[in-house]
Design a protein around this motif. Structure first.
Motif, PDB file in Angstrom:
ATOM      1  N   CYS A 170       0.755  -1.247   0.051  1.00 27.50           N
ATOM      2  CA  CYS A 170      -0.130  -0.108   0.007  1.00 27.50           C
ATOM      3  C   CYS A 170       0.994   1.212   0.240  1.00 27.50           C
ATOM      4  CB  CYS A 170      -0.826   0.090   1.076  1.00 27.50           C
ATOM      5  SG  CYS A 170      -1.786   1.291   1.448  1.00 27.50           S
ATOM      6  N   VAL A 171       1.769   1.418   0.839  1.00 28.75           N
ATOM      7  CA  VAL A 171       2.865   2.447   1.202  1.00 28.75           C
ATOM      8  C   VAL A 171       3.653   2.695  -0.267  1.00 28.75           C
ATOM      9  CG1 VAL A 171       4.577   3.365   2.437  1.00 28.75           C
ATOM     10  CG2 VAL A 171       2.533   2.473   3.441  1.00 28.75           C
ATOM     11  N   ARG A 172       3.960   1.611  -0.818  1.00 38.77           N
ATOM     12  CA  ARG A 172       4.864   1.460  -1.911  1.00 38.77           C
ATOM     13  C   ARG A 172       4.494   1.736  -2.915  1.00 38.77           C
ATOM     14  NH1 ARG A 172       6.879  -4.027  -1.347  1.00 38.77           N
ATOM     15  NH2 ARG A 172       5.248  -4.630  -2.651  1.00 38.77           N
ATOM     16  N   TYR A 173       3.199   1.686  -3.377  1.00 35.31           N
ATOM     17  CA  TYR A 173       2.170   2.164  -4.467  1.00 35.31           C
ATOM     18  C   TYR A 173       1.607   3.610  -4.270  1.00 35.31           C
ATOM     19  CZ  TYR A 173       3.388  -2.392  -6.152  1.00 35.31           C
ATOM     20  OH  TYR A 173       4.249  -3.443  -6.500  1.00 35.31           O
ATOM     21  N   LEU A 174       2.088   4.434  -3.161  1.00 36.80           N
ATOM     22  CA  LEU A 174       1.510   5.525  -3.234  1.00 36.80           C
ATOM     23  C   LEU A 174       2.396   6.413  -3.893  1.00 36.80           C
ATOM     24  CD1 LEU A 174       1.128   5.943   0.508  1.00 36.80           C
ATOM     25  CD2 LEU A 174      -0.886   5.880  -1.181  1.00 36.80           C
ATOM     26  N   PRO A 175       1.789   7.487  -4.752  1.00 36.40           N
ATOM     27  CA  PRO A 175       2.264   8.351  -5.478  1.00 36.40           C
ATOM     28  C   PRO A 175       3.390   9.242  -4.673  1.00 36.40           C
ATOM     29  CG  PRO A 175       0.001   8.717  -5.746  1.00 36.40           C
ATOM     30  CD  PRO A 175       0.289   7.876  -4.584  1.00 36.40           C
ATOM     31  N   THR A 176       4.498   9.765  -5.142  1.00 39.17           N
ATOM     32  CA  THR A 176       5.549  10.458  -4.139  1.00 39.17           C
ATOM     33  C   THR A 176       4.675  11.813  -3.879  1.00 39.17           C
ATOM     34  OG1 THR A 176       6.408  11.438  -6.287  1.00 39.17           O
ATOM     35  CG2 THR A 176       7.520   9.538  -5.403  1.00 39.17           C
ATOM     36  N   LEU A 177       5.033  12.298  -2.770  1.00 43.25           N
ATOM     37  CA  LEU A 177       4.241  13.385  -2.240  1.00 43.25           C
ATOM     38  C   LEU A 177       5.299  14.431  -1.856  1.00 43.25           C
ATOM     39  CD1 LEU A 177       1.556  14.593  -1.694  1.00 43.25           C
ATOM     40  CD2 LEU A 177       1.789  13.481   0.616  1.00 43.25           C
ATOM     41  N   TYR A 178       5.692  15.195  -2.808  1.00 42.72           N
ATOM     42  CA  TYR A 178       6.470  16.556  -2.535  1.00 42.72           C
ATOM     43  C   TYR A 178       5.618  17.705  -2.639  1.00 42.72           C
ATOM     44  CZ  TYR A 178       9.738  20.362  -2.546  1.00 42.72           C
ATOM     45  OH  TYR A 178      10.313  21.518  -2.693  1.00 42.72           O
ATOM     46  N   LEU A 179       5.498  18.549  -1.960  1.00 44.63           N
ATOM     47  CA  LEU A 179       4.413  19.655  -2.032  1.00 44.63           C
ATOM     48  C   LEU A 179       5.128  21.038  -1.702  1.00 44.63           C
ATOM     49  CD1 LEU A 179       1.584  18.462   0.452  1.00 44.63           C
ATOM     50  CD2 LEU A 179       1.773  18.016  -2.115  1.00 44.63           C
ATOM     51  N   ASP A 180       4.635  21.650  -2.737  1.00 47.35           N
ATOM     52  CA  ASP A 180       5.193  23.289  -2.817  1.00 47.35           C
ATOM     53  C   ASP A 180       3.892  24.070  -3.201  1.00 47.35           C
ATOM     54  OD1 ASP A 180       6.047  25.623  -3.241  1.00 47.35           O
ATOM     55  OD2 ASP A 180       7.490  25.279  -5.021  1.00 47.35           O
ATOM     56  N   ILE A 181       3.396  24.699  -2.188  1.00 47.86           N
ATOM     57  CA  ILE A 181       2.044  25.278  -2.192  1.00 47.86           C
ATOM     58  C   ILE A 181       2.163  26.448  -3.275  1.00 47.86           C
ATOM     59  CG2 ILE A 181       1.277  24.500  -0.202  1.00 47.86           C
ATOM     60  CD1 ILE A 181       1.586  27.420   0.857  1.00 47.86           C
ATOM     61  N   HIS A 182       3.282  26.864  -3.879  1.00 52.33           N
ATOM     62  CA  HIS A 182       3.551  28.049  -4.553  1.00 52.33           C
ATOM     63  C   HIS A 182       3.697  27.585  -6.256  1.00 52.33           C
ATOM     64  CE1 HIS A 182       5.057  29.407  -0.839  1.00 52.33           C
ATOM     65  NE2 HIS A 182       4.300  30.225  -0.859  1.00 52.33           N
ATOM     66  N   ASN A 183       3.544  25.901  -6.074  1.00 47.69           N
ATOM     67  CA  ASN A 183       3.656  25.690  -7.628  1.00 47.69           C
ATOM     68  C   ASN A 183       2.337  25.359  -8.052  1.00 47.69           C
ATOM     69  OD1 ASN A 183       3.892  23.840  -9.708  1.00 47.69           O
ATOM     70  ND2 ASN A 183       5.647  23.170  -9.072  1.00 47.69           N
ATOM     71  N   TYR A 184       1.562  25.812  -9.225  1.00 47.80           N
ATOM     72  CA  TYR A 184       0.213  25.425  -9.727  1.00 47.80           C
ATOM     73  C   TYR A 184      -0.042  23.939  -9.572  1.00 47.80           C
ATOM     74  CZ  TYR A 184      -4.139  25.993 -12.151  1.00 47.80           C
ATOM     75  OH  TYR A 184      -5.452  25.666 -12.641  1.00 47.80           O
ATOM     76  N   CYS A 185       0.965  23.125  -9.872  1.00 48.72           N
ATOM     77  CA  CYS A 185       0.745  21.597 -10.057  1.00 48.72           C
ATOM     78  C   CYS A 185       0.484  21.135  -8.805  1.00 48.72           C
ATOM     79  CB  CYS A 185       1.706  21.064 -10.956  1.00 48.72           C
ATOM     80  SG  CYS A 185       2.161  21.608 -12.660  1.00 48.72           S
ATOM     81  N   VAL A 186       0.516  21.738  -7.758  1.00 44.74           N
ATOM     82  CA  VAL A 186       0.362  21.067  -6.519  1.00 44.74           C
ATOM     83  C   VAL A 186      -1.234  20.456  -6.553  1.00 44.74           C
ATOM     84  CG1 VAL A 186      -0.156  23.023  -5.071  1.00 44.74           C
ATOM     85  CG2 VAL A 186       0.954  21.029  -4.217  1.00 44.74           C
ATOM     86  N   LEU A 187      -2.061  21.469  -6.929  1.00 47.16           N
ATOM     87  CA  LEU A 187      -3.434  21.156  -6.843  1.00 47.16           C
ATOM     88  C   LEU A 187      -3.649  19.590  -7.482  1.00 47.16           C
ATOM     89  CD1 LEU A 187      -5.110  24.531  -7.707  1.00 47.16           C
ATOM     90  CD2 LEU A 187      -4.927  23.199  -5.456  1.00 47.16           C
ATOM     91  N   ALA A 188      -3.208  19.450  -8.732  1.00 44.51           N
ATOM     92  CA  ALA A 188      -3.363  18.083  -9.517  1.00 44.51           C
ATOM     93  C   ALA A 188      -2.685  17.017  -8.499  1.00 44.51           C
ATOM     94  CB  ALA A 188      -2.685  18.376 -10.771  1.00 44.51           C
ATOM     95  N   LYS A 189      -1.577  17.178  -8.021  1.00 37.65           N
ATOM     96  CA  LYS A 189      -0.591  16.319  -7.404  1.00 37.65           C
ATOM     97  C   LYS A 189      -1.670  15.996  -6.082  1.00 37.65           C
ATOM     98  CE  LYS A 189       3.448  14.485  -6.268  1.00 37.65           C
ATOM     99  NZ  LYS A 189       4.015  13.710  -7.336  1.00 37.65           N
ATOM    100  N   LEU A 190      -2.213  16.913  -5.408  1.00 34.78           N
ATOM    101  CA  LEU A 190      -3.039  16.401  -4.212  1.00 34.78           C
ATOM    102  C   LEU A 190      -4.199  15.774  -4.850  1.00 34.78           C
ATOM    103  CD1 LEU A 190      -3.019  19.892  -2.488  1.00 34.78           C
ATOM    104  CD2 LEU A 190      -1.790  17.770  -1.751  1.00 34.78           C
ATOM    105  N   ARG A 191      -4.700  15.920  -5.833  1.00 34.24           N
ATOM    106  CA  ARG A 191      -5.916  15.298  -6.454  1.00 34.24           C
ATOM    107  C   ARG A 191      -5.485  13.797  -6.717  1.00 34.24           C
ATOM    108  NH1 ARG A 191      -7.556  19.519  -9.765  1.00 34.24           N
ATOM    109  NH2 ARG A 191      -6.320  18.566 -11.506  1.00 34.24           N
TER     110      ARG A 191
END
Length: 135
Positions: free
Chosen positions: A53-74
């Motif tokens: 379960c943990v191994r297949y989670l998408p990587t999670l690096y967040l930068d709230i100043h990067n517009y792509c973070v919204l898609a990453k969170l989704r």
């Protein structure tokens, strides 16, 4: 009369609590929650690295100043559920909360400085380089 008021006034000023700190702003709430999410994700990877379960989670690096973070969170929230791991469910709840805060409540407060989606996949490590001749 003046001598009696001075000690009372001094006691009132010395005994009164300091002013309350300002309530958190939308920006500070988003920043703190993103740091919390990244910390929880890193500790989950450190504790359960071999769990499928943990191994297949998408990587999670967040930068709230990067517009792509919204898609990453989704994408993170939409990744397959891990019903047996309460830590993953709790992490996804925090990610969902951050997405909601960023996309709804604090949308006007956000300023995106970048839209480089690859920066969220392969973050540049922060290093400190000393100028020539210094150690």
């Amino acid at each position: 009369m003046r001598t009696r008021l001075f000690p009372v006034l001094l006691l009132l000023l010395a005994g009164s609590p300091a002013t309350q700190p300002a309530p958190p702003t939308c920006y500070s709430r988003m920043l703190n929650l993103s740091r919390e999410v990244m910390g929880d994700f890193q500790s989950l990877q450190a504790m359960e690295p071999s769990d499928p379960c943990v191994r297949y989670l998408p990587t999670l690096y967040l930068d709230i100043h990067n517009y792509c973070v919204l898609a990453k969170l989704r994408d993170f929230v939409a990744s397959p559920q891990c019903w047996k791991m309460a830590q993953v469910d709790a992490l996804k709840d925090k990610v969902r909360k951050l997405y909601t805060i960023m996309n709804s409540f604090c949308r006007r407060d956000l300023v995106f400085l970048s839209d480089d989606c690859s920066a969220l996949e392969y973050p540049i490590p922060v290093t400190t380089v000393l100028p020539d001749g210094q150690r």
